[in-house]
Write an enzyme that holds these catalytic residues in place. Structure first.
Site, mmCIF file in Angstrom:
data_model
loop_
_atom_site.group_PDB
_atom_site.id
_atom_site.type_symbol
_atom_site.label_atom_id
_atom_site.label_comp_id
_atom_site.label_asym_id
_atom_site.label_seq_id
_atom_site.Cartn_x
_atom_site.Cartn_y
_atom_site.Cartn_z
ATOM 1 N N ARG A 93 73.426 49.721 -25.066
ATOM 2 C CA ARG A 93 74.286 48.546 -25.279
ATOM 3 C C ARG A 93 74.056 48.053 -26.708
ATOM 4 O O ARG A 93 72.912 47.844 -27.097
ATOM 5 C CB ARG A 93 73.968 47.410 -24.296
ATOM 6 C CG ARG A 93 74.167 47.684 -22.817
ATOM 7 C CD ARG A 93 75.617 47.761 -22.379
ATOM 8 N NE ARG A 93 76.391 46.564 -22.603
ATOM 9 C CZ ARG A 93 76.492 45.529 -21.752
ATOM 10 N NH1 ARG A 93 75.801 45.547 -20.626
ATOM 11 N NH2 ARG A 93 77.259 44.494 -22.031
ATOM 12 N N ASP A 237 73.330 36.655 -26.160
ATOM 13 C CA ASP A 237 72.893 38.037 -26.306
ATOM 14 C C ASP A 237 72.312 38.300 -27.690
ATOM 15 O O ASP A 237 71.536 39.225 -27.862
ATOM 16 C CB ASP A 237 74.056 38.989 -26.036
ATOM 17 C CG ASP A 237 74.314 39.131 -24.550
ATOM 18 O OD1 ASP A 237 73.935 40.165 -23.983
ATOM 19 O OD2 ASP A 237 74.874 38.198 -23.950
ATOM 20 N N LYS A 248 78.811 36.226 -23.945
ATOM 21 C CA LYS A 248 79.903 36.801 -23.170
ATOM 22 C C LYS A 248 81.252 36.286 -23.655
ATOM 23 O O LYS A 248 81.406 35.111 -23.989
ATOM 24 C CB LYS A 248 79.713 36.467 -21.688
ATOM 25 C CG LYS A 248 80.724 37.079 -20.745
ATOM 26 C CD LYS A 248 80.794 38.594 -20.875
ATOM 27 C CE LYS A 248 79.451 39.263 -20.684
ATOM 28 N NZ LYS A 248 79.500 40.722 -20.989
#
Length: 346
Positions: A93, A237, A248
């Site tokens: 990711r 994040d 998000k």
């Protein structure tokens, strides 16, 4: 340490990692066994495990599995033998900086040439896991202190035990505020396209006995306009050195709505999510996932045949839209100058 949450996303078994398959929630509770670094990387990529802190923790355990396999194959040069596994974990990711932070920390253990490498690596991974839980409880206390009794709060995506080592970041603040002062209302938006709010956050809060009301994301500004929300509380994040925050997709829109309606906006993230090497949000890589995740809902296509889709799964909220950043080391309310950097380096 006492628990105020009923859920855990990761369970280290000593010889393998068990992950709660979050794609199957809330309909099914299914655990996936990861016996290799490749298994772990695939689970991260496929969103079996998600949430920046949980991704980092899973990756740390993945390094232990990689080292064990490398030592069995090539005991004389096991660090070189695990390079491909580490690269696979690193590429799983791109946006969640905790992944790279955890892998770098595990690499430091490898480079230190410990007498018992496997024991040292396992101890480091367990410490990353336990430190995250401790940090989350501290952030819960610090964030809850800022929220008045009887406030209404809204959260986005899932930032609870499922996204972390336990308790949660933004959801940890909500847990602490609920148990300490009491809140008038807790709202969670559905969080398309993976529905983390509807499937995961609502599930966690119901399991903990915290009343939650679900809303469509587009309803959030109306909720603010009607005075039902005092704070929007989100996770992160990656936080850049200037305070710009990747989270998000949909977080930026919430921050803009907060600014328009005088609602406070709080970001809650451990120091491992702060990337001092990233000067600003324009340098944060934004992951784009397959268009099918928008065009389909489960096994059913919901979009018209022939329609395409653009599916960025994160956006960046500028620091000027953030009222407070809560970390386990303290809070930042002034993002000018060395605000974030001073907190981390101080």
């Amino acid at each position: 340490m006492p628990r105020n949450d009923t859920v855990r996303a990761l369970d280290w078994q000593g010889d393998h990692l068990k992950l709660l398959d979050q794609r199957r929630l809330p309909a099914e509770t299914v655990w996936l066994d990861c016996h290799s670094a490749a298994d772990t990387a695939d689970a991260i990529r496929d969103m079996v495990v998600r949430g920046a802190p949980a991704i980092g923790i899973a990756a740390a355990y993945g390094v232990v599995l990689a080292a064990r396999a490398a030592m069995a194959r090539r005991p004389a040069d096991w660090p070189a033998a695990m390079a491909a596994d580490l690269a696979r974990l690193r590429s799983a990711r791109p946006t969640a900086v905790n992944l790279f932070w955890a892998l770098d920390r595990m690499q430091q253990v490898v480079d230190s040439d410990p007498a018992d490498p496997l024991a040292a690596l396992e101890a480091a991974a367990v410490a990353i896991h336990e430190d995250d839980l401790t940090a989350n409880r501290r952030m819960g206390e610090l964030g809850a202190h800022l929220i008045p009794a009887g406030a209404g709060v809204l959260t986005h995506c899932n930032t609870g035990s499922l996204a972390t080592g336990g308790y949660g970041t933004a959801l940890g603040v909500i847990r602490s505020a609920w148990s300490g002062k009491g809140l008038s209302a807790v709202y969670a938006d559905e969080t398309r396209p993976w529905l983390q709010g509807a499937r995961l956050t609502a599930w966690e809060l119901v399991a903990d006995g915290i009343p939650v009301r679900l809303i469509a994301e587009g309803a959030a500004p109306l909720l603010m306009q009607r005075g039902r929300v005092d704070w929007v509380i989100v996770g992160a994040d990656r936080v850049a050195a200037n305070g710009d925050t990747a989270n998000k997709i949909g977080t930026y829109a919430l921050a803009l709505a907060c600014k328009a309606h005088g609602v406070k906006f709080m970001v809650v993230a451990p120091s491992s999510t702060i990337d001092l090497d990233c000067p600003g949000g324009d340098r944060i890589p934004i992951e784009e996932r397959p268009p099918e995740e928008l065009l389909w809902l489960g096994d059913r296509r919901v979009a018209a045949e022939g329609a395409g889709a653009w599916n960025p799964v994160f956006d960046v909220t500028p620091a000027e839209l953030i009222d407070v950043l809560v970390t386990e080391r303290g809070v930042v309310t002034d993002f000018g100058g060395a605000g974030v950097r001073a907190l981390i380096n101080g």
